[in-house]
Scaffold this motif. Structure first.
Motif, PDB file in Angstrom:
ATOM      1  N   GLY A  44       9.283  -0.049  44.902  1.00 52.56           N
ATOM      2  CA  GLY A  44       8.487   1.050  45.455  1.00 52.56           C
ATOM      3  C   GLY A  44       9.271   2.150  46.142  1.00 52.56           C
ATOM      4  N   THR A  45      10.606   2.084  46.171  1.00 55.34           N
ATOM      5  CA  THR A  45      11.373   3.089  46.909  1.00 55.34           C
ATOM      6  C   THR A  45      12.367   3.808  45.996  1.00 55.34           C
ATOM      7  OG1 THR A  45      13.082   1.499  47.559  1.00 55.34           O
ATOM      8  CG2 THR A  45      11.211   1.776  49.048  1.00 55.34           C
ATOM      9  N   LEU A  46      12.514   5.100  46.253  1.00 56.91           N
ATOM     10  CA  LEU A  46      13.543   5.916  45.621  1.00 56.91           C
ATOM     11  C   LEU A  46      14.525   6.347  46.700  1.00 56.91           C
ATOM     12  CD1 LEU A  46      11.198   8.060  43.341  1.00 56.91           C
ATOM     13  CD2 LEU A  46      12.466   5.993  42.714  1.00 56.91           C
ATOM     14  N   CYS A  47      15.552   7.095  46.335  1.00 62.83           N
ATOM     15  CA  CYS A  47      16.567   7.493  47.310  1.00 62.83           C
ATOM     16  C   CYS A  47      16.262   8.869  47.877  1.00 62.83           C
ATOM     17  CB  CYS A  47      17.959   7.475  46.670  1.00 62.83           C
ATOM     18  SG  CYS A  47      18.200   8.750  45.414  1.00 62.83           S
ATOM     19  N   VAL A  48      17.022   9.260  48.889  1.00 63.94           N
ATOM     20  CA  VAL A  48      16.821  10.545  49.557  1.00 63.94           C
ATOM     21  C   VAL A  48      17.005  11.698  48.584  1.00 63.94           C
ATOM     22  CG1 VAL A  48      19.234  10.727  50.303  1.00 63.94           C
ATOM     23  CG2 VAL A  48      17.449  11.896  51.597  1.00 63.94           C
ATOM     24  N   LYS A  49      17.803  11.510  47.556  1.00 62.77           N
ATOM     25  CA  LYS A  49      18.037  12.558  46.572  1.00 62.77           C
ATOM     26  C   LYS A  49      16.852  12.719  45.630  1.00 62.77           C
ATOM     27  CE  LYS A  49      21.823  10.207  45.555  1.00 62.77           C
ATOM     28  NZ  LYS A  49      22.260   9.446  46.724  1.00 62.77           N
ATOM     29  N   VAL A  50      16.359  11.583  45.136  1.00 60.67           N
ATOM     30  CA  VAL A  50      15.367  11.612  44.060  1.00 60.67           C
ATOM     31  C   VAL A  50      13.946  11.765  44.590  1.00 60.67           C
ATOM     32  CG1 VAL A  50      14.444  10.263  42.120  1.00 60.67           C
ATOM     33  CG2 VAL A  50      16.900  10.353  42.527  1.00 60.67           C
ATOM     34  N   ASN A  51      13.724  11.477  45.854  1.00 63.77           N
ATOM     35  CA  ASN A  51      12.383  11.649  46.421  1.00 63.77           C
ATOM     36  C   ASN A  51      11.826  13.047  46.174  1.00 63.77           C
ATOM     37  OD1 ASN A  51      11.668   9.124  47.468  1.00 63.77           O
ATOM     38  ND2 ASN A  51      12.918   9.437  49.309  1.00 63.77           N
ATOM     39  N   GLN A  52      12.699  14.031  46.100  1.00 64.00           N
ATOM     40  CA  GLN A  52      12.260  15.421  45.907  1.00 64.00           C
ATOM     41  C   GLN A  52      12.455  15.894  44.462  1.00 64.00           C
ATOM     42  OE1 GLN A  52      14.042  17.979  48.937  1.00 64.00           O
ATOM     43  NE2 GLN A  52      14.240  16.249  50.325  1.00 64.00           N
ATOM     44  N   PHE A  53      12.489  14.962  43.519  1.00 58.68           N
ATOM     45  CA  PHE A  53      12.792  15.333  42.139  1.00 58.68           C
ATOM     46  C   PHE A  53      11.758  16.283  41.549  1.00 58.68           C
ATOM     47  CE2 PHE A  53      13.437  14.848  37.599  1.00 58.68           C
ATOM     48  CZ  PHE A  53      14.822  14.767  37.484  1.00 58.68           C
ATOM     49  N   LEU A  54      10.489  16.073  41.861  1.00 57.33           N
ATOM     50  CA  LEU A  54       9.464  16.972  41.305  1.00 57.33           C
ATOM     51  C   LEU A  54       9.658  18.392  41.790  1.00 57.33           C
ATOM     52  CD1 LEU A  54       6.186  14.823  41.418  1.00 57.33           C
ATOM     53  CD2 LEU A  54       7.765  15.177  39.514  1.00 57.33           C
ATOM     54  N   GLU A  55      10.047  18.567  43.056  1.00 57.98           N
ATOM     55  CA  GLU A  55      10.357  19.910  43.546  1.00 57.98           C
ATOM     56  C   GLU A  55      11.494  20.522  42.734  1.00 57.98           C
ATOM     57  OE1 GLU A  55      11.187  19.946  47.700  1.00 57.98           O
ATOM     58  OE2 GLU A  55       9.513  18.607  48.188  1.00 57.98           O
ATOM     59  N   HIS A  56      12.463  19.693  42.386  1.00 55.96           N
ATOM     60  CA  HIS A  56      13.619  20.180  41.630  1.00 55.96           C
ATOM     61  C   HIS A  56      13.196  20.683  40.256  1.00 55.96           C
ATOM     62  CE1 HIS A  56      17.885  20.652  41.552  1.00 55.96           C
ATOM     63  NE2 HIS A  56      18.098  19.815  40.555  1.00 55.96           N
ATOM     64  N   THR A  57      12.205  20.027  39.646  1.00 56.61           N
ATOM     65  CA  THR A  57      11.751  20.481  38.323  1.00 56.61           C
ATOM     66  C   THR A  57      11.070  21.845  38.403  1.00 56.61           C
ATOM     67  OG1 THR A  57       9.550  19.438  38.446  1.00 56.61           O
ATOM     68  CG2 THR A  57      11.385  18.080  37.631  1.00 56.61           C
ATOM     69  N   MET A 429      13.434  18.235  31.726  1.00 56.98           N
ATOM     70  CA  MET A 429      13.812  17.258  32.749  1.00 56.98           C
ATOM     71  C   MET A 429      12.982  15.999  32.550  1.00 56.98           C
ATOM     72  SD  MET A 429      14.460  19.920  35.932  1.00 56.98           S
ATOM     73  CE  MET A 429      15.238  18.734  37.023  1.00 56.98           C
ATOM     74  N   GLN A 430      13.280  14.970  33.295  1.00 60.60           N
ATOM     75  CA  GLN A 430      12.802  13.624  33.000  1.00 60.60           C
ATOM     76  C   GLN A 430      11.285  13.487  32.860  1.00 60.60           C
ATOM     77  OE1 GLN A 430      14.744  11.487  31.939  1.00 60.60           O
ATOM     78  NE2 GLN A 430      14.111   9.395  32.384  1.00 60.60           N
ATOM     79  N   PRO A 431      10.454  14.121  33.692  1.00 63.09           N
ATOM     80  CA  PRO A 431       9.006  13.934  33.508  1.00 63.09           C
ATOM     81  C   PRO A 431       8.443  14.639  32.269  1.00 63.09           C
ATOM     82  CG  PRO A 431       9.531  14.614  35.767  1.00 63.09           C
ATOM     83  CD  PRO A 431      10.753  14.855  34.940  1.00 63.09           C
ATOM     84  N   GLU A 432       9.297  15.314  31.497  1.00 67.70           N
ATOM     85  CA  GLU A 432       8.825  16.168  30.402  1.00 67.70           C
ATOM     86  C   GLU A 432       9.201  15.659  29.018  1.00 67.70           C
ATOM     87  OE1 GLU A 432       9.884  19.640  33.622  1.00 67.70           O
ATOM     88  OE2 GLU A 432      10.941  19.599  31.692  1.00 67.70           O
ATOM     89  N   HIS A 433       9.892  14.522  28.928  1.00 67.74           N
ATOM     90  CA  HIS A 433      10.291  14.024  27.611  1.00 67.74           C
ATOM     91  C   HIS A 433      10.255  12.485  27.579  1.00 67.74           C
ATOM     92  CE1 HIS A 433      14.530  14.600  29.461  1.00 67.74           C
ATOM     93  NE2 HIS A 433      14.235  13.325  29.583  1.00 67.74           N
ATOM     94  N   LEU A 434      10.363  11.959  26.383  1.00 71.64           N
ATOM     95  CA  LEU A 434      10.354  10.513  26.164  1.00 71.64           C
ATOM     96  C   LEU A 434      11.771   9.968  26.246  1.00 71.64           C
ATOM     97  CD1 LEU A 434       8.620   8.036  25.204  1.00 71.64           C
ATOM     98  CD2 LEU A 434       9.315   8.633  22.878  1.00 71.64           C
ATOM     99  N   ASP A 435      11.914   8.792  26.861  1.00 74.92           N
ATOM    100  CA  ASP A 435      13.229   8.157  26.885  1.00 74.92           C
ATOM    101  C   ASP A 435      13.093   6.673  27.207  1.00 74.92           C
ATOM    102  OD1 ASP A 435      15.966   8.022  26.577  1.00 74.92           O
ATOM    103  OD2 ASP A 435      16.352   9.766  27.850  1.00 74.92           O
ATOM    104  N   VAL A 436      14.191   5.952  26.990  1.00 75.10           N
ATOM    105  CA  VAL A 436      14.302   4.533  27.314  1.00 75.10           C
ATOM    106  C   VAL A 436      15.591   4.346  28.105  1.00 75.10           C
ATOM    107  CG1 VAL A 436      14.501   2.181  26.409  1.00 75.10           C
ATOM    108  CG2 VAL A 436      13.075   3.864  25.205  1.00 75.10           C
ATOM    109  N   HIS A 437      15.520   3.566  29.185  1.00 69.46           N
ATOM    110  CA  HIS A 437      16.686   3.370  30.057  1.00 69.46           C
ATOM    111  C   HIS A 437      16.904   1.896  30.340  1.00 69.46           C
ATOM    112  CE1 HIS A 437      17.305   7.601  31.522  1.00 69.46           C
ATOM    113  NE2 HIS A 437      16.101   7.710  31.002  1.00 69.46           N
ATOM    114  N   ASP A 438      18.182   1.534  30.469  1.00 66.40           N
ATOM    115  CA  ASP A 438      18.500   0.277  31.136  1.00 66.40           C
ATOM    116  C   ASP A 438      19.117   0.666  32.481  1.00 66.40           C
ATOM    117  OD1 ASP A 438      21.053   1.143  30.444  1.00 66.40           O
ATOM    118  OD2 ASP A 438      21.723  -0.789  29.693  1.00 66.40           O
ATOM    119  N   GLY A 439      19.907  -0.202  33.081  1.00 64.27           N
ATOM    120  CA  GLY A 439      20.606   0.138  34.308  1.00 64.27           C
ATOM    121  C   GLY A 439      21.939  -0.556  34.316  1.00 64.27           C
ATOM    122  N   TYR A 440      22.950   0.062  34.899  1.00 65.01           N
ATOM    123  CA  TYR A 440      24.218  -0.644  34.962  1.00 65.01           C
ATOM    124  C   TYR A 440      24.386  -1.377  36.290  1.00 65.01           C
ATOM    125  CZ  TYR A 440      26.182   3.647  37.235  1.00 65.01           C
ATOM    126  OH  TYR A 440      26.448   4.730  38.052  1.00 65.01           O
ATOM    127  N   GLY A 441      23.270  -1.494  37.035  1.00 67.69           N
ATOM    128  CA  GLY A 441      23.275  -2.275  38.259  1.00 67.69           C
ATOM    129  C   GLY A 441      22.070  -3.185  38.369  1.00 67.69           C
TER     130      GLY A 441
END
Length: 695
Positions: A44-57, A429-441
């Motif tokens: 349920g948590t994102l980081c201080v950078k990504v919390n404002q991602f929608l503003e960035h778009t 940007m990410q909310p505007e296209h289709l993608d699949v992700h894994d994670g390296y952590g």
């Protein structure tokens, strides 16, 4: 679409956490973003950078339309053009380049702006097109390659332990790792382990946010990590704490490696690493008695001349103690290898008609200024801002300024690199296209569903390449696969990690744990090495020109005592808490919180070189220079200076720390040497104390 809906997605950025997120859409507009509440790792948590991602778009300076250069390269002056005009010009220029020099004169320069399998680096987006054209192969060497290569010699793979298993650890070594800034979901796992009595040690030249909250902090000289590891193992062996049964059954080369270990007494290791001998003895004794011990290593420690060797040696430590066989024991560098998707189906390297040369990402200046067989005549940049992120910044600028170089930049904003482009293309940007992700952590796979329509005329990376293929009149059917087709091909795999994970199931839920048990021990059935065992001695390494025995290769500049008399500081550029590489480097609020560029020096060094807190200083060597505000603090050890990466050069007098970094390779994999960099720091006068928000 009218009404309110919640759309599953994934953070695309270059971070091990690979967060699962949810976008709330109301009447076609994204109105809220949060981490997925029921995701076991994101929680349920994102980081201080990504919390404002929608503003960035929705930023005012976002690129919305194709642009053509009207001024000199570097001036950043452009005019709006149509997509048809842009694609026609690109197609014509690439076709002429191929006719003159062949496809290898094209360099598709991709970065880590998104790690998606469709739109980004993990699936080598655009690979099909570049294979059909016969373009040069882009070697992704900027991030973690030296460490990946080193680990592979010891383990047969770079894949380490499941991060969630650290909850079972009793000793956690955060080696060159600052999870509170770069991997904050792991800190929650670490806290669970601490609540059960785990001891946390940070090994880092910097007293980072994580080091300040750890139980113990050891600050070695940059580039000395392998020597420190060998010294710790010396203590383990002296204590008689090596796991002989494990060594006999699951490793090869222990007698030879043991001989090397015994050469690294705590006193010798202390001299190499620049730490008190008693710290090495104390931690070595703790390692000898703490089962299981886990090591989390981040990319920073392998960015020097001995970086690959450092990871190779670190992977040996849990082999000596037998921790590789215990849940919660072993080493974590990357988990990317857990995902068994059909990457080859995305790459389609079979479309390449003949072998082509490789060009190294971290040797961009060399490629643009010195390569002539054939010369690089066309540069296609996407997901990258190399003028800000790559070594030898000044020579990169010279290369990008070549009038005979045709440069296309696909991006969200007009970066320093985009200022040198001939054509700039606006990307989704990410909310505007289709993608699949894994994670390296972590060990999850995530579906990113388009939540909203792209603004202006922004196109996804996949759609841009489909349209470019059409403009070039290419007939290969694979170039026109839809995003849904690409996702299906990726997940069409016999690999057991994807058991019961399909496009439909992943799309419906938004995420899935890969099919590994919660108490998974990765090498319980052996190692994927030629011997099937952990290799202290590697014939493969020897055949590749390295020492057969895992060991210590010193940093080149950082360990050079003679050079230190001329250039007394080793400069380390660490991750900012408010930027991710150069992503968000133009976001006003995060720029304010990050503060102006700083260089941090120890009070002892400040006194010796006449540096006062708040001074404007010049950081320089023969390669280049940048200016910053001095901060005097004991968070760095004497002889080390710290800056942060992420500031755009155009915002900081057209220079940054990478102006001083050599375009030189680490020992393995062609990795970069950002932290093997000596500089001098000269006060310029004019103190500026308006930096209270700076990290």
């Amino acid at each position: 679409m009218s009404g309110t809906r919640v759309v599953p997605g994934a953070c695309p950025l270059d971070c091990p956490d690979g967060c699962s997120w949810q976008v709330t859409v109301q009447d076609g507009e994204a109105v809220a973003l949060r981490g997925t509440p029921d995701h076991p790792y994101t929680r349920g948590t994102l980081c201080v950078k990504v919390n404002q991602f929608l503003e960035h778009t929705r930023a005012e300076d976002r690129l919305l339309y194709p642009l053509r250069r009207t001024g000199r390269k570097g001036e950043g002056r452009f005019e709006r053009i149509t997509w048809d005009d842009a694609l026609t010009e690109i197609a014509q220029r690439l076709t002429k380049t191929i006719e003159r020099h062949g496809g290898e004169a094209i360099w598709p320069y991709q970065g880590t702006g998104t790690l998606g399998f469709l739109q980004g680096l993990q699936g080598r987006a655009g690979s099909r097109l570049w294979n059909v054209l016969g373009a040069s192969r882009h070697d992704m060497t900027i991030c973690s390659i030296a460490g990946l290569a080193g680990l592979t010699y010891t383990l047969g793979t770079s894949t380490g332990i499941d991060p969630e298993s650290l909850a079972q650890s009793r000793l956690i070594l955060l080696w060159g790792s600052n999870p509170l800034t770069t991997h904050h979901h792991l800190w929650k796992v670490i806290q669970r382990a601490r609540s059960d009595g785990a001891h946390v040690v940070v090994i880092d030249p910097i007293r980072s946010r994580s080091a300040a909250q750890a139980d113990e902090h050891i600050a070695p000289l940059p580039g000395s990590d392998a020597a420190l590891a060998l010294g710790l193992l010396h203590v383990v062996v002296q204590e008689g704490a090596e796991d002989q049964e494990y060594l006999d059954t699951h490793t090869v080369g222990w007698p030879e490696f043991r001989k090397l270990v015994m050469e690294f007494s705590p006193g010798r290791a202390a001299r190499e690493a620049g730490v008190p001998e008693e710290e090495i003895v104390r931690l070595g004794q703790r390692i000898a008695t703490s089962r299981p011990t886990a090591i989390r290593v981040s990319q920073g420690i392998q960015r020097h001349a001995g970086g690959g060797s450092a990871l190779r040696a670190l992977a040996c430590l849990p082999g000596v103690t037998g921790d590789w066989r215990r849940p919660g024991g072993g080493l974590l560098y990357s988990t990317d290898g857990y995902f068994g998707g059909n990457r080859e189906a995305l790459y389609r390297d079979d479309l390449l008609k003949r072998p082509v040369r490789s060009l190294s990402m971290t040797r961009l200046a060399e490629g643009l200024l010195e390569t002539d067989d054939p010369p690089v005549e066309a540069l296609i940049v996407y997901g990258a801002n190399p003028l800000a992120s790559s070594p030898d910044q000044n020579r990169i600028r010279q290369g990008l300024a070549r009038e005979d170089l045709f440069t296309v930049v696909m991006d969200h904003f007009q970066t320093d690199t985009a200022d040198y482009a001939d054509i700039v293309l606006p990307a989704t940007m990410q909310p505007e296209h289709l993608d699949v992700h894994d994670g390296y952590g972590h060990v999850y796979v995530t579906w990113n569903e388009p939540a909203v329509a792209p603004p202006g005329e922004c196109l996804s990376t996949t759609e841009t390449f489909r349209r470019l293929a059409r403009a070039m009149r290419l007939t290969e059917p694979a170039l026109y696969a839809s995003d849904e087709q690409l996702a299906s091909e990726l997940l069409d795999s016999e690999h057991p990690s994807l058991s019961d994970i399909t496009v439909d199931s992943l799309r419906a839920k938004g995420w899935a744990r890969l099919a590994y048990p919660e108490d998974h021990v990765p090498f319980a059935d052996g190692f994927p090495t030629p011997s099937g065992k952990l290799e202290f001695v590697s014939e493969t390494a020897e055949a590749d020109g390295f020492d057969a025995v895992a060991g210590y290769v010193p940093a080149l500049e950082a360990q050079d005592a003679e050079l230190a008399r001329q250039l007394p500081f080793v400069l380390i550029s660490v991750a900012s808490h408010f930027f991710l590489n150069t992503v968000f480097g133009n976001k006003p609020e995060l720029r304010r919180r990050a503060g102006p560029p700083q260089v941090v020096v120890h009070p002892q060094d400040a006194s010796m070189y006449g540096i006062t807190d708040g001074d404007r200083v010049r950081v320089s060597n023969a390669r280049g220079a940048f200016e910053a505000l001095a901060k005097v603090a004991d968070v760095v050890r004497p002889g080390v200076a710290m800056s942060t990466k992420g500031h755009w050069p155009k915002h900081t007098d057209d220079a940054g720390p990478n102006a001083t970094v050599a375009e030189r390779d680490a020992d393995m994999g062609g990795g970069a040497v950002f932290h093997d960099n000596r500089v001098q720091i000269t006060p310029l006068g004019g103190a500026d104390t308006d930096n209270e928000d700076a990290q």
